[in-house]
Scaffold this motif. Structure first.
Motif, PDB file in Angstrom:
ATOM      1  N   TYR A 136      38.584  36.235  43.778  1.00 42.60           N
ATOM      2  CA  TYR A 136      39.955  35.713  43.897  1.00 42.60           C
ATOM      3  C   TYR A 136      40.955  36.771  43.421  1.00 42.60           C
ATOM      4  O   TYR A 136      41.923  37.087  44.111  1.00 42.60           O
ATOM      5  CB  TYR A 136      40.110  34.428  43.077  1.00 42.60           C
ATOM      6  CG  TYR A 136      41.519  33.880  43.123  1.00 42.60           C
ATOM      7  CD1 TYR A 136      41.902  32.971  44.107  1.00 42.60           C
ATOM      8  CD2 TYR A 136      42.481  34.293  42.196  1.00 42.60           C
ATOM      9  CE1 TYR A 136      43.203  32.492  44.169  1.00 42.60           C
ATOM     10  CE2 TYR A 136      43.779  33.826  42.256  1.00 42.60           C
ATOM     11  CZ  TYR A 136      44.139  32.927  43.238  1.00 42.60           C
ATOM     12  OH  TYR A 136      45.441  32.475  43.302  1.00 42.60           O
ATOM     13  N   ASP A 137      40.682  37.319  42.239  1.00 46.36           N
ATOM     14  CA  ASP A 137      41.569  38.352  41.712  1.00 46.36           C
ATOM     15  C   ASP A 137      41.535  39.599  42.588  1.00 46.36           C
ATOM     16  O   ASP A 137      42.552  40.272  42.774  1.00 46.36           O
ATOM     17  CB  ASP A 137      41.159  38.727  40.279  1.00 46.36           C
ATOM     18  CG  ASP A 137      41.549  37.661  39.268  1.00 46.36           C
ATOM     19  OD1 ASP A 137      42.244  36.691  39.653  1.00 46.36           O
ATOM     20  OD2 ASP A 137      41.144  37.791  38.097  1.00 46.36           O
ATOM     21  N   ASP A 161      35.628  31.059  45.160  1.00 50.68           N
ATOM     22  CA  ASP A 161      36.458  30.532  46.241  1.00 50.68           C
ATOM     23  C   ASP A 161      37.713  31.402  46.409  1.00 50.68           C
ATOM     24  O   ASP A 161      38.398  31.695  45.434  1.00 50.68           O
ATOM     25  CB  ASP A 161      36.845  29.095  45.862  1.00 50.68           C
ATOM     26  CG  ASP A 161      37.510  28.353  47.007  1.00 50.68           C
ATOM     27  OD1 ASP A 161      37.326  28.766  48.169  1.00 50.68           O
ATOM     28  OD2 ASP A 161      38.192  27.359  46.734  1.00 50.68           O
ATOM     29  N   VAL A 162      37.987  31.796  47.634  1.00 46.38           N
ATOM     30  CA  VAL A 162      39.131  32.671  47.911  1.00 46.38           C
ATOM     31  C   VAL A 162      39.965  32.064  49.045  1.00 46.38           C
ATOM     32  O   VAL A 162      39.438  31.824  50.125  1.00 46.38           O
ATOM     33  CB  VAL A 162      38.658  34.091  48.315  1.00 46.38           C
ATOM     34  CG1 VAL A 162      39.851  34.974  48.653  1.00 46.38           C
ATOM     35  CG2 VAL A 162      37.829  34.720  47.205  1.00 46.38           C
ATOM     36  N   PRO A 163      41.256  31.825  48.804  1.00 44.66           N
ATOM     37  CA  PRO A 163      42.108  31.291  49.875  1.00 44.66           C
ATOM     38  C   PRO A 163      42.219  32.265  51.049  1.00 44.66           C
ATOM     39  O   PRO A 163      42.201  33.483  50.854  1.00 44.66           O
ATOM     40  CB  PRO A 163      43.470  31.131  49.199  1.00 44.66           C
ATOM     41  CG  PRO A 163      43.227  31.195  47.744  1.00 44.66           C
ATOM     42  CD  PRO A 163      41.995  32.019  47.555  1.00 44.66           C
ATOM     43  N   ALA A 180      36.475  40.208  49.806  1.00 42.86           N
ATOM     44  CA  ALA A 180      37.839  39.860  49.392  1.00 42.86           C
ATOM     45  C   ALA A 180      38.764  41.064  49.496  1.00 42.86           C
ATOM     46  O   ALA A 180      39.911  40.950  49.949  1.00 42.86           O
ATOM     47  CB  ALA A 180      37.830  39.309  47.963  1.00 42.86           C
ATOM     48  N   LYS A 235      33.620  30.800  49.578  1.00 46.48           N
ATOM     49  CA  LYS A 235      33.396  31.840  48.579  1.00 46.48           C
ATOM     50  C   LYS A 235      33.306  33.198  49.268  1.00 46.48           C
ATOM     51  O   LYS A 235      32.760  33.314  50.368  1.00 46.48           O
ATOM     52  CB  LYS A 235      32.089  31.576  47.842  1.00 46.48           C
ATOM     53  CG  LYS A 235      32.137  30.396  46.892  1.00 46.48           C
ATOM     54  CD  LYS A 235      30.960  30.510  45.949  1.00 46.48           C
ATOM     55  CE  LYS A 235      30.579  29.197  45.342  1.00 46.48           C
ATOM     56  NZ  LYS A 235      29.417  29.356  44.469  1.00 46.48           N
ATOM     57  N   ASN A 244      36.578  39.148  39.625  1.00 47.15           N
ATOM     58  CA  ASN A 244      36.076  38.151  40.581  1.00 47.15           C
ATOM     59  C   ASN A 244      36.809  38.313  41.908  1.00 47.15           C
ATOM     60  O   ASN A 244      37.821  39.024  41.996  1.00 47.15           O
ATOM     61  CB  ASN A 244      36.275  36.726  40.035  1.00 47.15           C
ATOM     62  CG  ASN A 244      37.732  36.410  39.804  1.00 47.15           C
ATOM     63  OD1 ASN A 244      38.495  36.236  40.737  1.00 47.15           O
ATOM     64  ND2 ASN A 244      38.143  36.360  38.539  1.00 47.15           N
ATOM     65  N   TYR A 300      48.179  36.187  49.307  1.00 49.68           N
ATOM     66  CA  TYR A 300      48.766  35.898  47.995  1.00 49.68           C
ATOM     67  C   TYR A 300      48.614  37.132  47.109  1.00 49.68           C
ATOM     68  O   TYR A 300      47.791  38.005  47.371  1.00 49.68           O
ATOM     69  CB  TYR A 300      48.077  34.686  47.327  1.00 49.68           C
ATOM     70  CG  TYR A 300      46.603  34.905  47.041  1.00 49.68           C
ATOM     71  CD1 TYR A 300      46.174  35.370  45.801  1.00 49.68           C
ATOM     72  CD2 TYR A 300      45.640  34.681  48.016  1.00 49.68           C
ATOM     73  CE1 TYR A 300      44.829  35.597  45.539  1.00 49.68           C
ATOM     74  CE2 TYR A 300      44.300  34.898  47.768  1.00 49.68           C
ATOM     75  CZ  TYR A 300      43.897  35.355  46.527  1.00 49.68           C
ATOM     76  OH  TYR A 300      42.567  35.578  46.286  1.00 49.68           O
ATOM     77  N   LYS A 329      41.202  39.955  45.812  1.00 49.72           N
ATOM     78  CA  LYS A 329      42.068  39.862  46.988  1.00 49.72           C
ATOM     79  C   LYS A 329      43.546  39.925  46.583  1.00 49.72           C
ATOM     80  O   LYS A 329      44.319  40.695  47.139  1.00 49.72           O
ATOM     81  CB  LYS A 329      41.783  38.573  47.775  1.00 49.72           C
ATOM     82  CG  LYS A 329      42.666  38.454  49.003  1.00 49.72           C
ATOM     83  CD  LYS A 329      42.351  37.254  49.872  1.00 49.72           C
ATOM     84  CE  LYS A 329      43.439  37.121  50.948  1.00 49.72           C
ATOM     85  NZ  LYS A 329      43.238  35.951  51.809  1.00 49.72           N
ATOM     86  N   GLY A 330      43.907  39.125  45.589  1.00 47.63           N
ATOM     87  CA  GLY A 330      45.313  39.088  45.187  1.00 47.63           C
ATOM     88  C   GLY A 330      45.789  40.389  44.575  1.00 47.63           C
ATOM     89  O   GLY A 330      46.941  40.800  44.761  1.00 47.63           O
TER      90      GLY A 330
END
Lengths: 345, 76
Positions: free
Chosen positions: A160-161, A199-201, A17, A11, A158, A205, A163-164
Motif C-alpha cells: 500500500y505504501d 490490499d492496494v486500491p 504496487a 492484494k 508494504n 493515491y 504504490k502511494g
C-alpha cells in the motif's frame, strides 16, 4: 436474494504496487519515462516495471547498457529539461559508479539555480540481504544518501505504501531515492515477509513522503523500524503482547525528511526506545533517532538501545549472514532486557 | 473446483514455488482474478481463479511444488 456485498480485497506485492504506480503516472503524464537495466521486456529484475514495456514501448521504457554513470546521468539531465524520469539502479551496492551525478548534481541543482531548475527524478534501487548474495549485493547503504542534503530518501514496508509513495515520488520536484527492500519485494527467489503483501486500491493515491506511520499502537516501549525491520518489530510485538508487554511500532518510511515528531510523540508516551535497522550500525539512522530523542529532553525509563548490522562486510555464508542480521528474536530479547533495566541516576 | 499444477504448466520436472498468495484463505474470488504468483527458475507466473467462489488455500507460499499438486480449491 442479494448476497451481502463483501469488500473485494486485492492484494499486491510491492513489485506489482510499484509497477502500478509508475503505470498510472505514465498514463496521466507523457513526461514520465523509465530507464534501467532489464526494465524493458523482463519487467525489472525485481519486478518494478512489470508490464510497462508492452504497454508503452521502447521509447518510454528504455533498457540501458550496464552503465549507471551514463544512464543515471542522462536521467538527471532529462529531469532538468522537464521530464520526470524513473530510473533504476539495480542494486544500491552499485551507487559508487554514479554517485557524482546524484549528490553533486541532482541533489544540488535546485539550490545552485536559486530554485529555478529542479531535478524531478526518481531513482529506485534495491537494498538488503539475507539470501546469500555476497557482500556487494546485500548491503543497505541508504543512510549514506540520507546524510546528503538535497535528496529525499524513502522506503516502503508494504505494498500500500509502495504504490502511494511511488506516486508521490514521481510527482515530487526533488530527486527521490526510492529504496525497495529485497526481503519485502514479492520475488520468490528472495523470500518475502507476508505482511508486505497487502490490499492496494486501484485508484491513484499518494502516501506523503516524510511521514512516519504507527504500524502498531502500544504503551510500554517504542520500537522504530524502517523497511524490513518494521516486520521484525511487528513480529516481536505480537510475541511480546502474549507476555503482557505492549510495544508500539513506528515505521519511519522516510529517512529524509525524517519525521522526528512522530517518533518523539511515541517515546513521550512510552518512555522507552529501541531502534532497529539492517544498515550498518555506526553513524546510522538509529543513532540519529536516539539523538533526536535526547535533544528533545525526553526522560526515558531505561537507556535507549539500537540493533543494527554490525560494522563488517556482509558475509556470503548463510549461517554467518543470518547471525549478523537483525530479526524478530533479537528485537524481542532486546525489549525484554530493556523492560527489566532502569536508568541509573 | 481445484486449482492444480497441470503437466503443461512448464516443461520438464523442475520444482516451482508459490511466491505469494494474493488472497486470504476463505476469501471470495471472481473468475480470472490473479490469486497467486508462482516462480520457476526466476521466471514469475500468475495463477488465475478458474471460477468464482470461496477459495481454500491448500499449499502455503514458499513450499516447493511439483506437477499434479492441488494448491487450492474453490467452492462455487
Amino acid at each position: 436474494m442479494m448476497a451481502a456485498e463483501k469488500k473485494r480485497i486485492r492484494k499486491l506485492t510491492i513489485a506489482k504496487a510499484m509497477s502500478e504506480a509508475i503505470d498510472q503516472a505514465m498514463t496521466s503524464n507523457p513526461d514520465v519515462f523509465v530507464m534501467g537495466e532489464d526494465v524493458g521486456k523482463l519487467g525489472g529484475v525485481f519486478g518494478t516495471t512489470t508490464g510497462l514495456f508492452d504497454k508503452y514501448g521502447p521509447d518510454r521504457v528504455r533498457d540501458t547498457p550496464i552503465s549507471e554513470t551514463g544512464f543515471i546521468g542522462a536521467a538527471a539531465g532529462a529531469a532538468v529539461m522537464g521530464m520526470r524520469p524513473v530510473v533504476e539502479l539495480m542494486f544500491i551496492d552499485f551507487f559508487g559508479v554514479c554517485m557524482d551525478v546524484i549528490y553533486n548534481f541532482a541533489a544540488k541543482n535546485s539550490y545552485f539555480s536559486g530554485g529555478r531548475q529542479a531535478v524531478p527524478m526518481v531513482l529506485m534501487t534495491s537494498a538488503g540481504g539475507g539470501y546469500s548474495d555476497g557482500g556487494q549485493h546485500s548491503q543497505c547503504l541508504y543512510t549514506t544518501f540520507a546524510h546528503l542534503p538535497g535528496l529525499k530518501v524513502v522506503m516502503p514496508s508494504n505494498a500500500y505504501d509502495a504504490k502511494g509513495m511511488m506516486t508521490a515520488a514521481i510527482n515530487d520536484d526533488n530527486p527521490v531515492i526510492f529504496i525497495f527492500h529485497k526481503s519485502l519485494q514479492g520475488m520468490g527467489w528472495l523470500g518475502t515477509a507476508k505482511g508486505a503483501i497487502v490490499d492496494v486500491p486501484e485508484t491513484v493515491y499518494e502516501v506523503p513522503l516524510g511521514k512516519a506511520n504507527i504500524s502498531r499502537e502500544g504503551s510500554d516501549i517504542t520500537v522504530v523500524g524502517f523497511g524490513n525491520t518494521v516486520h521484525h518489530a511487528l513480529d516481536a510485538a505480537r510475541d511480546l503482547a502474549l507476555e503482557g508487554i505492549s510495544a508500539e511500532v513506528v515505521d519511519l518510511r522516510s529517512l529524509a525528511p525524517l519525521d522526528r515528531e512522530t517518533v518523539l510523540a511515541s517515546v513521550r508516551k512510552t518512555g522507552r526506545l529501541l531502534a532497529v535497522d539492517d544498515d550498518h550500525l555506526s553513524y546510522g539512522w538509529t543513532g540519529e533517532v536516539i539523538a533526536s530523542v535526547a535533544e528533545a529532553g525526553i526522560a526515558l525509563k531505561c537507556p535507549a538501545r539500537r540493533i543494527a548490522y554490525p560494522d563488517v562486510p556482509v558475509p556470503f555464508a548463510r549461517p554467518m549472514e543470518q547471525f549478523l542480521l537483525p530479526n524478530a528474536e533479537k528485537v524481542k530479547a532486546a525489549v525484554l532486557s530493556l523492560m527489566n533495566s532502569v536508568v541509573s541516576v | 473446483m481445484q486449482i492444480k499444477i497441470e503437466d503443461d504448466f512448464w516443461q520438464g520436472d523442475d520444482e516451482a514455488v508459490i511466491t505469494a498468495w494474493l488472497v486470504d484463505d476463505g476469501a471470495e474470488v471472481a473468475e480470472g482474478d490473479v490469486v497467486a504468483e508462482m516462480m520457476l527458475a526466476k521466471v514469475q507466473m500468475e495463477i488465475e481463479a478458474p471460477c468464482s467462489g470461496v477459495i481454500h488455500i491448500e499449499m502455503e507460499a514458499e513450499v516447493p511444488l511439483k506437477k499434479g499438486m492441488v494448491i487450492a480449491t474453490i467452492d462455487q
